[in-house]
Design an enzyme around this catalytic site. Structure first.
Site, short mmCIF file in Angstrom:
data_model
loop_
_atom_site.label_atom_id
_atom_site.label_comp_id
_atom_site.label_asym_id
_atom_site.label_seq_id
_atom_site.Cartn_x
_atom_site.Cartn_y
_atom_site.Cartn_z
N LYS A 87 -0.04 3.64 -2.70
CA LYS A 87 -1.07 4.68 -2.58
C LYS A 87 -0.48 6.07 -2.42
O LYS A 87 -1.18 7.07 -2.60
CB LYS A 87 -2.01 4.35 -1.43
N LYS A 101 2.87 6.67 5.31
CA LYS A 101 2.01 5.59 4.84
C LYS A 101 2.57 4.22 5.22
O LYS A 101 3.78 4.00 5.18
CB LYS A 101 1.87 5.68 3.32
N SER A 144 -6.33 3.52 3.86
CA SER A 144 -5.72 2.66 2.84
C SER A 144 -6.76 1.88 2.04
O SER A 144 -6.60 0.70 1.74
CB SER A 144 -4.72 1.70 3.50
N SER A 200 0.80 -1.23 0.00
CA SER A 200 0.00 0.00 0.00
C SER A 200 0.83 1.28 0.00
O SER A 200 0.26 2.37 -0.07
CB SER A 200 -0.97 0.02 1.19
#
Length: 397
Positions: free
Chosen positions: A72, A235, A132, A69
């Site tokens: 992202k 993140k 997420s 992720s």
């Protein structure tokens, strides 16, 4: 010693060598290899100073990994840049179709989008960054580009624009794909772009939770709750193949900002522990300071064949350098120019040389010197005179 041309070069405001301004560019290798970082339990990691771009610690920083992720972050950049450019707006409404329906992501992070629901770009963006949401990534990809495939192509255009050498995206959400990969260094660079280019977008990364459809979910970056540090992003990522990843950014009381990336950590909590080790070591071991002001003249260089006889040289953005604590006064600087003689036309921002900083006889940072304003071509008579001057000078070179 600073190099000069046969026409006199004017050096401006050089009160002392230690105070001479320079901006540190990102280094290919660790800037200070004698500084020993803590033991970090990850497959790969990097610690980068945000302002200077200096790499303070790294291990396998260019090794290709599944980003999970962390992908992202680039999805977020594309969205934030589209908002900044006015191509989309935060209050635009997006209709959730079957491909973005939360039911299609049963065993992964999601925003819990319902089929045919109307959701704002702002909510979807928060759902991507904070919780997420894989479903939100698909919804925004289709909204911006018409399809996930076209959106991924746009993500990879930014990869090229940022000069990332070990990154390729195949999805907007980061679920494992055999041809989707990134590296710790590339992820740090993406993070640096988000913070610098899209400050409004970056503010979302500090939010600790997000509620949608009456479902409250926390930000998975546990360092946001750590009261011993000022972490305000960025993140997390995890898949069975990627392991546990975390990009974190923090500031200290002196407004120094660091970006850490750990990838391939074995446990959920471990990625926070390893990131904190790096960030604390960085703040305890280094200082970053501004050395070159944007649009402030550093030198004047002579110009031939131009409508001006001299041109001011400097940088168009503030410059910073990172050094071990207590070593600022030991720095030395020199200027090097690409060509002995500058010839018009010259464009504002054009790079014509470098200022290089050294410490203990080793070059540790450099900045590209830029032309501060356009210089057009001279008329026929002016060109003829400069040709004669350069011809005579060449006889004595």
């Amino acid at each position: 010693m600073f190099s000069t041309t046969l026409k006199k070069t004017k050096i401006v405001a050089l009160a002392s060598m230690a105070a001479f301004p320079i901006m540190a560019n990102a280094q290919d290798d660790v800037a200070f290899p004698t500084m020993v970082p803590p033991q970090v339990n990850a497959e790969t990691y990097i610690l980068m100073d945000y302002n200077s771009g200096a790499v303070l610690a790294a291990m396998n920083a260019d090794q290709r990994q599944y980003p999970a992720s962390l992908t992202k972050m680039m999805t977020s950049y594309v969205i934030g840049d589209a908002i900044k450019q006015g191509k989309i707006h935060a209050n635009d409404m997006v209709t959730i179709d079957e491909s973005a329906w939360g039911k299609n992501f049963p065993d992964s992070s999601k925003m819990f989008l319902n089929l045919n629901q109307q959701v704002s770009v702002s909510d979807l963006n928060h759902g991507i960054i904070i919780v997420s949401g894989n479903d939100a990534c698909v919804a925004m990809a289709e909204h911006i580009s018409g399809s996930t495939e076209q959106f991924v192509a746009l993500m990879n255009k930014y990869v090229q624009q940022f000069g990332l050498k070990n990154t390729n995206f195949e999805t907007p959400h980061g679920l494992d794909h055999p041809n989707q990969y990134s590296s710790a260094r590339d992820m740090a660079i993406i993070g640096r772009h988000i913070i610098h280019d899209l400050p409004d977008e970056y503010k979302i990364y500090a939010e600790k939770d997000f509620t949608f459809n009456k479902i409250k979910q926390p930000n998975r970056n546990g360092l946001l709750w750590d009261k011993t540090m000022n972490v305000d992003g960025m993140k997390t990522g995890h898949t069975s193949q990627a392991g546990y990843n975390l990009v974190a950014s923090a500031t200290n009381a002196g407004n120094m900002r660091l970006i850490s990336v750990v990838m391939g950590v074995k446990t959920y909590k471990g990625r926070e522990v390893e990131s904190k080790k790096l960030l604390q070591w960085g703040f305890n071991s280094f200082d970053t300071f501004k050395t070159l002001e944007a649009n402030k003249t550093v030198a004047e260089r002579p110009v031939y064949y131009g409508d001006a006889g001299d041109v001011e040289v400097g940088v168009l953005q503030d410059g910073f350098i990172t050094v071990p604590k207590g070593r600022q006064a030991d720095l030395k600087a020199r200027m090097e120019f690409e060509k002995k003689y500058l010839e018009a036309p010259l464009a504002k921002g054009q790079v014509i040389g470098k200022v290089i900083y050294s410490l203990d006889g080793k070059d540790v940072a450099n900045v590209d010197l830029q032309i501060m304003k356009d210089v057009g071509e001279a008329g026929f008579i002016g060109k003829g005179w400069d040709w004669l001057v350069l011809t005579v000078k060449s006889l004595f070179d």
